[in-house]
Enzyme design. Structure first.
Site, PDB file in Angstrom:
ATOM      1  N   CYS A  75       0.797  -1.233   0.000  1.00  0.00           N
ATOM      2  CA  CYS A  75       0.000   0.000   0.000  1.00  0.00           C
ATOM      3  C   CYS A  75       0.829   1.282   0.000  1.00  0.00           C
ATOM      4  CB  CYS A  75      -0.931   0.001   1.216  1.00  0.00           C
ATOM      5  SG  CYS A  75      -2.158  -1.305   1.129  1.00  0.00           S
TER       6      CYS A  75
HETATM    7  N1  NAD Z   1      -2.874  -5.791   2.045  1.00  0.00           N
HETATM    8  C1  NAD Z   1      -3.285  -4.706   2.664  1.00  0.00           C
HETATM    9  O1  NAD Z   1      -2.918  -4.441   3.806  1.00  0.00           O
HETATM   10  C2  NAD Z   1      -4.247  -3.749   1.983  1.00  0.00           C
HETATM   11  C3  NAD Z   1      -4.872  -2.762   2.775  1.00  0.00           C
HETATM   12  C4  NAD Z   1      -5.757  -1.884   2.176  1.00  0.00           C
HETATM   13  C5  NAD Z   1      -5.992  -1.963   0.810  1.00  0.00           C
HETATM   14  N2  NAD Z   1      -5.364  -2.914   0.054  1.00  0.00           N
HETATM   15  C6  NAD Z   1      -5.686  -2.959  -1.380  1.00  0.00           C
HETATM   16  O2  NAD Z   1      -6.556  -4.058  -1.598  1.00  0.00           O
HETATM   17  C7  NAD Z   1      -6.287  -4.661  -2.866  1.00  0.00           C
HETATM   18  C8  NAD Z   1      -5.974  -6.138  -2.679  1.00  0.00           C
HETATM   19  O3  NAD Z   1      -4.787  -6.258  -1.928  1.00  0.00           O
HETATM   20  P1  NAD Z   1      -4.375  -7.602  -1.171  1.00  0.00           P
HETATM   21  O4  NAD Z   1      -3.267  -7.254  -0.256  1.00  0.00           O
HETATM   22  O5  NAD Z   1      -5.585  -8.292  -0.631  1.00  0.00           O
HETATM   23  O6  NAD Z   1      -3.806  -8.449  -2.407  1.00  0.00           O
HETATM   24  P2  NAD Z   1      -3.435 -10.016  -2.380  1.00  0.00           P
HETATM   25  O7  NAD Z   1      -2.377 -10.187  -3.410  1.00  0.00           O
HETATM   26  O8  NAD Z   1      -3.203 -10.482  -0.995  1.00  0.00           O
HETATM   27  O9  NAD Z   1      -4.771 -10.715  -2.883  1.00  0.00           O
HETATM   28  C9  NAD Z   1      -5.300 -10.524  -4.145  1.00  0.00           C
HETATM   29  C10 NAD Z   1      -5.945 -11.828  -4.590  1.00  0.00           C
HETATM   30  O10 NAD Z   1      -6.565 -11.594  -5.855  1.00  0.00           O
HETATM   31  C11 NAD Z   1      -6.379 -12.748  -6.657  1.00  0.00           C
HETATM   32  N3  NAD Z   1      -6.592 -12.343  -8.047  1.00  0.00           N
HETATM   33  C12 NAD Z   1      -5.779 -11.626  -8.852  1.00  0.00           C
HETATM   34  N4  NAD Z   1      -6.406 -11.402 -10.036  1.00  0.00           N
HETATM   35  C13 NAD Z   1      -7.616 -11.983  -9.965  1.00  0.00           C
HETATM   36  C14 NAD Z   1      -8.710 -12.089 -10.847  1.00  0.00           C
HETATM   37  N5  NAD Z   1      -8.684 -11.514 -12.056  1.00  0.00           N
HETATM   38  N6  NAD Z   1      -9.792 -12.788 -10.452  1.00  0.00           N
HETATM   39  C15 NAD Z   1      -9.823 -13.359  -9.222  1.00  0.00           C
HETATM   40  N7  NAD Z   1      -8.822 -13.286  -8.330  1.00  0.00           N
HETATM   41  C16 NAD Z   1      -7.739 -12.600  -8.702  1.00  0.00           C
HETATM   42  C17 NAD Z   1      -4.989 -13.219  -6.311  1.00  0.00           C
HETATM   43  O11 NAD Z   1      -4.818 -14.590  -6.632  1.00  0.00           O
HETATM   44  C18 NAD Z   1      -4.967 -12.979  -4.795  1.00  0.00           C
HETATM   45  O12 NAD Z   1      -5.423 -14.105  -4.069  1.00  0.00           O
HETATM   46  C19 NAD Z   1      -5.147  -3.841  -3.477  1.00  0.00           C
HETATM   47  O13 NAD Z   1      -5.690  -2.826  -4.282  1.00  0.00           O
HETATM   48  C20 NAD Z   1      -4.491  -3.218  -2.258  1.00  0.00           C
HETATM   49  O14 NAD Z   1      -3.824  -2.015  -2.582  1.00  0.00           O
HETATM   50  C21 NAD Z   1      -4.513  -3.812   0.632  1.00  0.00           C
END
Ligand code: NAD
Length: 450
Positions: free
Chosen positions: A290
């Site tokens: 992030c």
């Molecule tokens: N990790 C954090 O602390 C956090 C906090 C706030 C916001 N975010 C935001 O949330 C979003 C997700 O982040 P995250 O950390 O959960 O990512 P992550 O990589 O942990 O999880 C994303 C998931 O999406 C799946 N994926 C990718 N493309 C896909 C598709 N086309 N169809 C279905 N599944 C698909 C991946 O396999 C993975 O399991 C990002 O935009 C991030 O910036 C993350």
């Protein structure tokens, strides 16, 4: 349908589309079928929260291993207990699949896929677009679509909306579209999905009202805002605020080092001011999915709009210089012992980007390792949360802490995990570079603070 925004005004819909009361009834009766696309750090906690509230939730993910683990009742995310996942799966409230045809039966879908940067620091929206392409095949009357992935203002309106309307479906009449930023903070024991207020902004007032009603079923406080753009910008302000303030703390650390002042003591003393000051701390550099990434979504959008985000660029430069600053500290400390980085054994404590997580995405430890490696050091690491690490085309394995600290020429504390025995390390290591003030309880010449 009416909903009050934070600005105090009520958003009212003069004519309710027939699909809106139907969707509202499903939400309130908890017969709504929920889909979560992307079961990662954001999606899995959200899916379990709604399942716990009594909704039937289907997680959609391309990663077959994650899908199989959920189906077996196992969690791979630290903040979600396996016991809870297995109970919800057994109760028929949570399921996971790689088959997106199931979206046809879904009433409300949350998109929680990654939004990384390309090498050029431009936004990579390919994951969002792939998810939206799947939804577009199945978008139907009465469907609520909510984007949660962090992105630049305008993404929901400009990129997602036209795609979902391609088949003649109209937003606010046939289906409903919102943006709601995710604010989860992995490993935070006090704040988690349920008690972090949820901001939501829709394309139309009905979209906002239905989005807010939806989240109210599982989340304690919902904060409706007047548009998707406001909701998108809220997240970028929050993360830019952190990036800029950490940048200031990091610049203070560099200045204090030149002036032989203890920056940690300065910050602790300044933090006693009961108003007008909020402490931020320096460190080895930004990490995670992030803070190092999101502000560049905003600066990219600013450039595209013919303007500039100067604070963001400057904070990026200062924060990005911290791994180099850490390596300079290591060099100076070794030189004081008549040693050089070249051929010295340098052991990193912690490679995850922050305390008590297993996530190494964008971790500054990777930069510190690479810089030391280029200078000819013999590098190793210990991390109770990261058993092995791909680095420079090789595989490093986490080493037992006690032995590694006793034998290394220099130990570098990069991530202040609570599992480390700081007393034992302080006593056994020959030289410690502490980038987190984790050894604050020990006053020894061999401990060099940032
Ligand atoms: N990790 C954090 O602390 C956090 C906090 C706030 C916001 N975010 C935001 O949330 C979003 C997700 O982040 P995250 O950390 O959960 O990512 P992550 O990589 O942990 O999880 C994303 C998931 O999406 C799946 N994926 C990718 N493309 C896909 C598709 N086309 N169809 C279905 N599944 C698909 C991946 O396999 C993975 O399991 C990002 O935009 C991030 O910036 C993350």
């Amino acid at each position: 349908m009416k909903v009050a925004t934070t600005a105090g005004c009520e958003v009212a819909t003069p004519t309710l589309a027939p699909a809106a009361p139907e969707l509202r009834e499903k939400i309130q009766s908890r017969t709504l079928r929920i889909g979560v696309i992307g079961l990662g750090y954001v999606g899995l906690p959200l899916a379990t929260e709604f399942a716990r509230a009594g909704f039937r939730v289907t997680g959609f993910d391309l990663n077959s291993e994650k899908v199989a683990q959920i189906q077996r009742g196992q969690s791979y995310i630290g903040d979600v207990a396996s016991g809870e996942v297995s109970q919800l799966v057994e109760a028929g409230l949570l399921t996971a699949t790689e088959d997106f045809r199931g979206l046809a039966d879904i009433d409300a879908v949350n998109i929680c896929v990654p939004t990384p940067l390309r090498k050029t620091k431009d936004p990579d929206l390919s994951y969002i677009l792939a998810a939206v392409d799947q939804i577009q095949k199945h978008v139907h009357r009465g469907m609520l679509v909510i984007l949660e992935s962090t992105t630049y203002p305008g993404t929901t309106d400009e990129l997602i909306l036209p795609r979902l309307q391609e088949n003649g479906m109209e937003v606010g009449r046939d289906f409903f579209l919102c943006f709601s930023p995710e604010r989860v903070d992995p490993s935070n024991r006090q704040f988690h999905t349920r008690n972090i207020p949820k901001v939501v902004g829709g394309v139309t007032p009905d979209c906002t009202a239905l989005g807010a009603l939806y989240y109210q079923q599982a989340i304690e406080k919902v904060v409706p805002v007047s548009s998707t753009r406001v909701a998108e910008m809220v997240k970028l302000l929050e993360n830019t605020f952190r990036s800029v303030n950490i940048g200031l703390a990091n610049e203070m650390a560099q200045l204090c080092s030149h002036m032989s002042i203890d920056v940690w003591e300065v910050i602790e003393a300044a933090a006693t001011k009961p108003f007008g000051f909020m402490p931020f701390y320096p460190g080895p550099g930004l990490g995670g999915h992030c803070i190092p990434v999101d502000p560049f979504y905003l600066s990219w959008k600013a450039r595209a709009d013919g303007t500039e985000a100067r604070f963001i660029e400057l904070a990026g430069l200062i924060n990005g210089s911290m791994p180099h600053f850490v390596v300079q500290k290591i060099q100076a400390a070794l030189n004081n012992q008549a040693k050089a980085v070249r051929n010295s054994s340098i052991h990193l404590l912690g490679v995850a980007y922050k305390r008590d997580v297993d996530d190494v995405r964008e971790s500054p430890a990777l930069d510190v390792l690479a810089l030391l490696d280029q200078l000819g050091a013999r590098v190793s690491y210990s991390d109770p949360h990261v058993p092995s690490l791909r680095f420079g085309g090789r595989q490093l394995e986490s080493q037992p802490v006690a032995l590694a600290c006793r034998t290394a020429d220099c130990v570098v504390l990069v991530t202040d995990h609570s599992a480390f025995d700081y007393k034992e390390i302080a006593e056994s290591a020959r030289l410690i570079i502490d980038t987190r003030n984790a050894f604050r309880a020990f006053r020894m010449d061999k401990i060099v603070k940032l």
